[in-house]
Scaffold this active site. Structure first.
Site, PDB file in Angstrom:
ATOM      1  N   ARG A   5       0.815  -1.240   0.000  1.00  0.00           N
ATOM      2  CA  ARG A   5       0.000   0.000   0.000  1.00  0.00           C
ATOM      3  C   ARG A   5       0.838   1.274   0.000  1.00  0.00           C
ATOM      4  NH1 ARG A   5      -2.859  -3.017   3.827  1.00  0.00           N
ATOM      5  NH2 ARG A   5      -4.723  -3.962   2.925  1.00  0.00           N
ATOM      6  N   LYS A  14       3.204  11.458 -11.438  1.00  0.00           N
ATOM      7  CA  LYS A  14       2.486  10.477 -12.266  1.00  0.00           C
ATOM      8  C   LYS A  14       3.362   9.243 -12.382  1.00  0.00           C
ATOM      9  CE  LYS A  14      -0.358  13.368 -15.290  1.00  0.00           C
ATOM     10  NZ  LYS A  14      -0.611  13.747 -16.693  1.00  0.00           N
ATOM     11  N   GLU A  48      10.517  19.375 -24.159  1.00  0.00           N
ATOM     12  CA  GLU A  48       9.690  19.753 -22.997  1.00  0.00           C
ATOM     13  C   GLU A  48      10.114  21.117 -22.460  1.00  0.00           C
ATOM     14  OE1 GLU A  48       7.086  17.925 -22.497  1.00  0.00           O
ATOM     15  OE2 GLU A  48       7.769  16.259 -23.755  1.00  0.00           O
ATOM     16  N   LYS A  97       7.071  23.356 -13.824  1.00  0.00           N
ATOM     17  CA  LYS A  97       6.180  22.195 -13.737  1.00  0.00           C
ATOM     18  C   LYS A  97       5.635  22.050 -12.319  1.00  0.00           C
ATOM     19  CE  LYS A  97       5.136  17.501 -14.814  1.00  0.00           C
ATOM     20  NZ  LYS A  97       5.439  16.233 -15.422  1.00  0.00           N
ATOM     21  N   GLU A 106      -4.638  16.810 -12.438  1.00  0.00           N
ATOM     22  CA  GLU A 106      -5.015  17.176 -13.813  1.00  0.00           C
ATOM     23  C   GLU A 106      -6.517  17.312 -14.003  1.00  0.00           C
ATOM     24  OE1 GLU A 106      -2.360  15.631 -16.763  1.00  0.00           O
ATOM     25  OE2 GLU A 106      -3.852  15.882 -18.332  1.00  0.00           O
ATOM     26  N   ARG A 164      -3.515  21.715 -15.256  1.00  0.00           N
ATOM     27  CA  ARG A 164      -2.352  20.867 -15.597  1.00  0.00           C
ATOM     28  C   ARG A 164      -2.389  20.421 -17.062  1.00  0.00           C
ATOM     29  NH1 ARG A 164       0.347  16.066 -11.811  1.00  0.00           N
ATOM     30  NH2 ARG A 164       1.938  15.452 -13.297  1.00  0.00           N
ATOM     31  N   ASN A 194       0.123  19.558 -21.832  1.00  0.00           N
ATOM     32  CA  ASN A 194       0.015  18.719 -23.035  1.00  0.00           C
ATOM     33  C   ASN A 194       0.287  19.500 -24.319  1.00  0.00           C
ATOM     34  OD1 ASN A 194      -0.707  16.481 -21.528  1.00  0.00           O
ATOM     35  ND2 ASN A 194      -2.864  17.098 -21.482  1.00  0.00           N
ATOM     36  N   HIS A 250       1.412  17.926 -27.636  1.00  0.00           N
ATOM     37  CA  HIS A 250       1.547  16.476 -27.495  1.00  0.00           C
ATOM     38  C   HIS A 250       0.511  15.658 -28.267  1.00  0.00           C
ATOM     39  CE1 HIS A 250       4.577  17.577 -24.688  1.00  0.00           C
ATOM     40  NE2 HIS A 250       4.808  16.334 -24.332  1.00  0.00           N
ATOM     41  N   HIS A 298       1.711  12.755 -30.719  1.00  0.00           N
ATOM     42  CA  HIS A 298       1.380  11.324 -30.603  1.00  0.00           C
ATOM     43  C   HIS A 298       0.869  10.773 -31.932  1.00  0.00           C
ATOM     44  CE1 HIS A 298       0.886  11.952 -26.021  1.00  0.00           C
ATOM     45  NE2 HIS A 298       2.115  11.606 -26.342  1.00  0.00           N
ATOM     46  N   HIS A 328      10.385  10.618 -30.167  1.00  0.00           N
ATOM     47  CA  HIS A 328       9.369  11.341 -29.402  1.00  0.00           C
ATOM     48  C   HIS A 328       9.701  12.840 -29.273  1.00  0.00           C
ATOM     49  CE1 HIS A 328       6.295  12.109 -26.437  1.00  0.00           C
ATOM     50  NE2 HIS A 328       7.206  12.604 -25.623  1.00  0.00           N
TER      51      HIS A 328
HETATM   52  N1  LIG Z   1       5.362  10.497 -15.331  1.00  0.00           N
HETATM   53  C1  LIG Z   1       5.270  11.529 -16.129  1.00  0.00           C
HETATM   54  O1  LIG Z   1       4.771  12.615 -15.772  1.00  0.00           O
HETATM   55  C2  LIG Z   1       5.843  11.428 -17.507  1.00  0.00           C
HETATM   56  C3  LIG Z   1       6.054  12.581 -18.292  1.00  0.00           C
HETATM   57  C4  LIG Z   1       6.658  12.444 -19.537  1.00  0.00           C
HETATM   58  C5  LIG Z   1       7.026  11.181 -19.997  1.00  0.00           C
HETATM   59  N2  LIG Z   1       6.786  10.084 -19.218  1.00  0.00           N
HETATM   60  C6  LIG Z   1       7.176   8.749 -19.676  1.00  0.00           C
HETATM   61  O2  LIG Z   1       8.592   8.732 -19.784  1.00  0.00           O
HETATM   62  C7  LIG Z   1       8.977   7.759 -20.737  1.00  0.00           C
HETATM   63  C8  LIG Z   1      10.060   8.344 -21.614  1.00  0.00           C
HETATM   64  O3  LIG Z   1      11.143   8.680 -20.790  1.00  0.00           O
HETATM   65  P1  LIG Z   1      12.616   8.787 -21.375  1.00  0.00           P
HETATM   66  O4  LIG Z   1      12.608   9.616 -22.598  1.00  0.00           O
HETATM   67  O5  LIG Z   1      13.514   9.164 -20.253  1.00  0.00           O
HETATM   68  O6  LIG Z   1      12.852   7.305 -21.877  1.00  0.00           O
HETATM   69  P2  LIG Z   1      13.617   6.014 -21.322  1.00  0.00           P
HETATM   70  O7  LIG Z   1      13.399   5.783 -19.882  1.00  0.00           O
HETATM   71  O8  LIG Z   1      13.290   4.930 -22.269  1.00  0.00           O
HETATM   72  O9  LIG Z   1      15.149   6.414 -21.562  1.00  0.00           O
HETATM   73  C9  LIG Z   1      15.592   6.620 -22.883  1.00  0.00           C
HETATM   74  C10 LIG Z   1      16.776   5.716 -23.230  1.00  0.00           C
HETATM   75  O10 LIG Z   1      17.934   6.223 -22.584  1.00  0.00           O
HETATM   76  C11 LIG Z   1      18.609   5.173 -21.873  1.00  0.00           C
HETATM   77  N3  LIG Z   1      19.299   5.864 -20.789  1.00  0.00           N
HETATM   78  C12 LIG Z   1      18.829   6.231 -19.577  1.00  0.00           C
HETATM   79  N4  LIG Z   1      19.745   6.980 -18.935  1.00  0.00           N
HETATM   80  C13 LIG Z   1      20.811   7.066 -19.748  1.00  0.00           C
HETATM   81  C14 LIG Z   1      22.057   7.729 -19.666  1.00  0.00           C
HETATM   82  N5  LIG Z   1      22.368   8.496 -18.629  1.00  0.00           N
HETATM   83  N6  LIG Z   1      22.925   7.607 -20.707  1.00  0.00           N
HETATM   84  C15 LIG Z   1      22.600   6.886 -21.810  1.00  0.00           C
HETATM   85  N7  LIG Z   1      21.420   6.267 -21.966  1.00  0.00           N
HETATM   86  C16 LIG Z   1      20.540   6.354 -20.938  1.00  0.00           C
HETATM   87  C17 LIG Z   1      17.512   4.214 -21.529  1.00  0.00           C
HETATM   88  O11 LIG Z   1      18.034   2.912 -21.317  1.00  0.00           O
HETATM   89  C18 LIG Z   1      16.641   4.277 -22.766  1.00  0.00           C
HETATM   90  O12 LIG Z   1      17.168   3.461 -23.768  1.00  0.00           O
HETATM   91  C19 LIG Z   1       7.721   7.361 -21.482  1.00  0.00           C
HETATM   92  O13 LIG Z   1       7.310   6.074 -21.075  1.00  0.00           O
HETATM   93  C20 LIG Z   1       6.682   8.392 -21.042  1.00  0.00           C
HETATM   94  O14 LIG Z   1       5.384   7.865 -20.988  1.00  0.00           O
HETATM   95  C21 LIG Z   1       6.218  10.185 -18.000  1.00  0.00           C
END
Ligand SMILES: NC(=O)c1ccc[n+]([C@@H]2O[C@H](COP(=O)([O-])OP(=O)(O)OC[C@H]3O[C@@H](n4cnc5c(N)ncnc54)[C@H](O)[C@@H]3O)[C@@H](O)[C@H]2O)c1
Length: 366
Positions: free
Chosen positions: A122, A144, A186, A228, A238, A242, A246, A249, A253, A265
């Site tokens: 929990r 999130k 972003e 943020k 949201e 909030r 987007n 976005h 997408h 992306h």
């Molecule tokens: N929670 C939220 O509010 C929120 C907001 C935006 C995006 N997201 C989510 O975030 C995800 C995308 O995140 P991301 O772009 O960080 O992707 P990711 O976590 O896939 O990382 C991108 C790539 O970089 C690699 N990597 C990580 N750290 C590294 C480093 N220091 N050096 C080299 N490579 C490294 C990872 O292995 C991966 O291959 C999506 O799933 C999206 O839905 C969440």
């Protein structure tokens, strides 16, 4: 080191930003640990690249090898199956309520580890160490967490705030340029939503991010976290405001799917923001001169946005499908000017298509 406090109804926590601050943060982590056991979930690729500093960090915190779970971060692994593996690992090793989860990785790892922490027994505390620029400026802030399910992104999730976020900027040295672009998309979004000053700063300094100039990166992370977290404090779940986060976005997408994920992306988000500027101009919210002025910021990075010719029937189909999924409630965030966004705006399909065509031309023009 810079520190920003994020205040939400659910929690109030610091975000620490700086270069080579990881080992420095050990006393702080010990102070919030309160004798809890620790379990670390670490992006596998990241761990291969930064193993030495991680090992030193874990050793100081007396985290043993079998208390570290490597996670291969892909959207496919952002899954209930991965959660099961995490729960199993925690349970088999006897981790109880007195556990703190540490997450090292990008947005995928942070979302999964955060949700595991939100739900195991929990809810147990967790600390997020974002290792991508996108995770630092966006996903690690705001609480999130979640996983994909039935091919729907983030279908299962929870709002759950960490105890702290530690942004070690030296981790970004190993990020490929396209991952830096993801984070930058972003940051540009925040600039349009909140600050003319940030927009001008980006115009001057955007290349410094690709050249890994740390003062520039740290300033951009700090401002992003500030903006943020202000929005999250006002609308944590949201319900309204909030939604402005987007910006760009929805188009991004649809474009990602239309281009069969050949566009990254970050590049799609940048395309989406430019499309929003064209839409805002097309419906008379901003004038042509202002539009040209706003587009200046993209001049130095537009060549990084590589597109295949857009198939408009498919693109529109995807947008409309999205609309149907949301019971016709897909609404755009548009701009009246920098720092004056409006949200929940209905936009005519022909305006969308015209604007996206102009955006395509903009990115294809040399
Ligand atoms: N929670 C939220 O509010 C929120 C907001 C935006 C995006 N997201 C989510 O975030 C995800 C995308 O995140 P991301 O772009 O960080 O992707 P990711 O976590 O896939 O990382 C991108 C790539 O970089 C690699 N990597 C990580 N750290 C590294 C480093 N220091 N050096 C080299 N490579 C490294 C990872 O292995 C991966 O291959 C999506 O799933 C999206 O839905 C969440």
């Amino acid at each position: 080191m810079r520190e920003i406090r994020v205040s939400t109804l659910l929690n109030n926590y610091p975000v620490r930003i700086g270069k080579e601050i990881l080992i420095e943060s050990i006393d702080f982590i010990e102070s919030i640990r309160e004798s809890r056991r620790m379990f670390a979930i670490v992006d596998e690729k990241f761990s291969e690249l930064h193993g030495e500093v991680l090992r030193a960090f874990f050793k100081r915190l007396k985290i043993k090898n079998d208390e570290v779970l490597k996670f291969y971060a892909t959207e496919r692994n952002k899954s209930v199956k991965s959660l099961e593996l995490i729960y199993e690992s925690l349970n088999n090793k006897g981790f109880g309520r007195d556990t703190m989860v540490l997450s090292f990785g990008g947005g995928i790892t942070g979302d999964v580890a955060g949700f595991a922490a939100a739900t195991y027994m929990r809810g147990i505390p967790y600390v997020n160490f974002p290792t991508t620029l996108l995770a630092a400026v966006d996903s690690s802030i705001g609480g999130k967490t979640g996983v994909n399910f039935n091919n729907v992104k983030n279908l299962i999730g929870a709002f759950y705030q960490p105890q702290a976020v530690i942004v070690e900027t030296s981790f970004f040295t190993t990020l490929p340029a396209e991952e830096l672009l993801c984070g930058l998309g972003e940051v540009i979004k925040y600039a349009f939503l909140f600050s003319e000053k940030l927009l001008r700063y980006l115009e001057e300094n955007i290349q410094g991010v690709f050249a890994l100039q740390f003062p520039i990166i740290e300033y951009l992370v700090e401002k992003s976290v500030e903006f943020k977290s202000e929005i999250v404090a006002k609308d944590e779940k949201e319900k309204g405001l909030r939604k402005i986060l987007n910006l760009g976005h929805t188009i991004a997408h649809a474009l990602e799917i239309e281009q069969e994920h050949k566009i990254k992306h970050g590049a799609a988000v940048i395309f989406g923001i430019v499309a929003i500027l064209f839409i805002s101009e097309e419906i008379g919210l901003i004038n042509t001169q202002t539009l040209s002025n706003y587009l200046l910021i993209f001049e130095n990075i537009k060549s990084r946005v590589k597109l295949r010719k857009i198939k408009y029937d498919k693109f529109l189909f995807l947008l409309l499908k999205d609309k149907k999924n949301r019971r016709g409630k897909i609404k755009f965030v548009l701009l009246k000017q920098v720092a004056k966004p409006i949200f929940d705006v209905d936009v005519n399909d022909s305006v969308i298509i015209n604007s996206v065509k102009k955006t395509e031309e903009y990115f294809n023009a040399k």
